[in-house]
Motif scaffolding. Structure first.
Motif, PDB file in Angstrom:
ATOM      1  N   SER A   8      33.363  41.585  38.687  1.00 58.43           N
ATOM      2  CA  SER A   8      34.440  41.501  39.418  1.00 58.43           C
ATOM      3  C   SER A   8      35.993  41.951  39.291  1.00 58.43           C
ATOM      4  N   GLY A   9      36.054  42.130  38.275  1.00 56.48           N
ATOM      5  CA  GLY A   9      37.221  41.697  36.628  1.00 56.48           C
ATOM      6  C   GLY A   9      37.022  41.589  35.634  1.00 56.48           C
ATOM      7  N   TYR A  10      38.149  41.682  34.602  1.00 55.98           N
ATOM      8  CA  TYR A  10      39.065  42.228  33.921  1.00 55.98           C
ATOM      9  C   TYR A  10      39.677  41.520  33.581  1.00 55.98           C
ATOM     10  N   LEU A  11      40.313  41.362  31.819  1.00 55.78           N
ATOM     11  CA  LEU A  11      42.091  41.576  31.019  1.00 55.78           C
ATOM     12  C   LEU A  11      41.477  41.377  29.868  1.00 55.78           C
ATOM     13  N   ALA A  12      42.518  42.419  29.567  1.00 60.04           N
ATOM     14  CA  ALA A  12      42.086  42.959  28.119  1.00 60.04           C
ATOM     15  C   ALA A  12      43.766  42.495  27.328  1.00 60.04           C
ATOM     16  N   MET A  13      43.610  42.202  26.608  1.00 64.85           N
ATOM     17  CA  MET A  13      45.276  41.324  26.132  1.00 64.85           C
ATOM     18  C   MET A  13      45.671  41.967  24.535  1.00 64.85           C
ATOM     19  N   ASN A  14      46.394  42.793  24.283  1.00 65.78           N
ATOM     20  CA  ASN A  14      46.883  42.713  22.679  1.00 65.78           C
ATOM     21  C   ASN A  14      47.225  41.743  21.872  1.00 65.78           C
ATOM     22  N   MET A  15      46.314  42.037  20.324  1.00 68.98           N
ATOM     23  CA  MET A  15      46.857  40.725  20.057  1.00 68.98           C
ATOM     24  C   MET A  15      48.118  40.243  20.081  1.00 68.98           C
TER      25      MET A  15
END
Length: 203
Positions: free
Chosen positions: A40-47
């Motif tokens: 249903s969704g995503y979250l990506a975070m740069n380290m």
């Protein structure tokens, strides 16, 4: 489309724009791996956000699982020690691995304990000052790509009971490929895990 290949699932993210296209392609790859379960969704975070995120809650206390040494960055952590990680230490604790050691990628994944410790710390702080959550988000917003409304995301995250028993790893084993180590999924065990996590038996 030039077809498909069998490779590391994280490679899918590279065949995009490093933002929403990459994330959506990663979602498609994970859904395919999991038998087309809807995501249903995503979250990506740069380290690069890790030091800021860590220090925004005053550091995170963990029991060090492996020796981590980056002298050039003033980071030296000893296995077994209980320490409160500063931003730089948190970054290398989560990112670092000894590529000379077989299956060191799996060792790094075990440091997911940091997520549990971080959420415990965040929940403790927000009990006294709920605005801290917004402060953390604002400090790392430029590092995030997400399809989820922030207020909905935070409400869900804060309602979760984060603990080690609720952290799952796709079952499988590491083998030596022609050039690199490869993680091969145990399809039967993964299917059992999917049924256990995502489905409720009916009588």
């Amino acid at each position: 489309s030039m077809g498909t290949i069998q490779g590391q699932i994280c490679l899918q993210h590279a065949f995009g724009d490093a933002k929403r296209i990459s994330c959506q392609r990663s979602v498609d790859a994970v859904a395919d791996l999991f038998g087309n379960i809807p995501i249903s969704g995503y979250l990506a975070m740069n380290m690069g956000a890790i030091p800021t995120m860590n220090d925004a809650v005053g550091g995170v206390k963990v029991k060090v699982l492996q020796n981590i040494s980056y002298p050039d960055h003033n980071v030296k952590l000893h296995k077994g020690d209980k320490v409160t990680l500063n931003g730089q230490e948190a970054y290398y604790y989560l990112r670092g691995r000894d590529v000379r050691k077989y299956d060191s990628a799996s060792d790094r994944l075990r440091r997911e304990q940091y997520i549990v410790a971080y959420m415990d710390r965040l929940k403790a702080l927000t009990a006294d000052d709920p605005s801290i959550v917004m402060g953390v988000y604002n400090s790392i917003e430029d590092y995030l790509v997400t399809s989820v409304d922030f207020s909905s995301l935070i409400n869900e995250l804060m309602s979760y009971d984060f603990n080690d028993d609720d952290m799952y790893t796709v079952p499988g084993k590491t083998v030596q490929g022609d050039e690199y180590e490869e993680y091969h999924v145990d399809e039967d065990a993964m299917q059992d895990m999917i049924m256990s996590v995502f489905y409720t038996p009916v009588s």
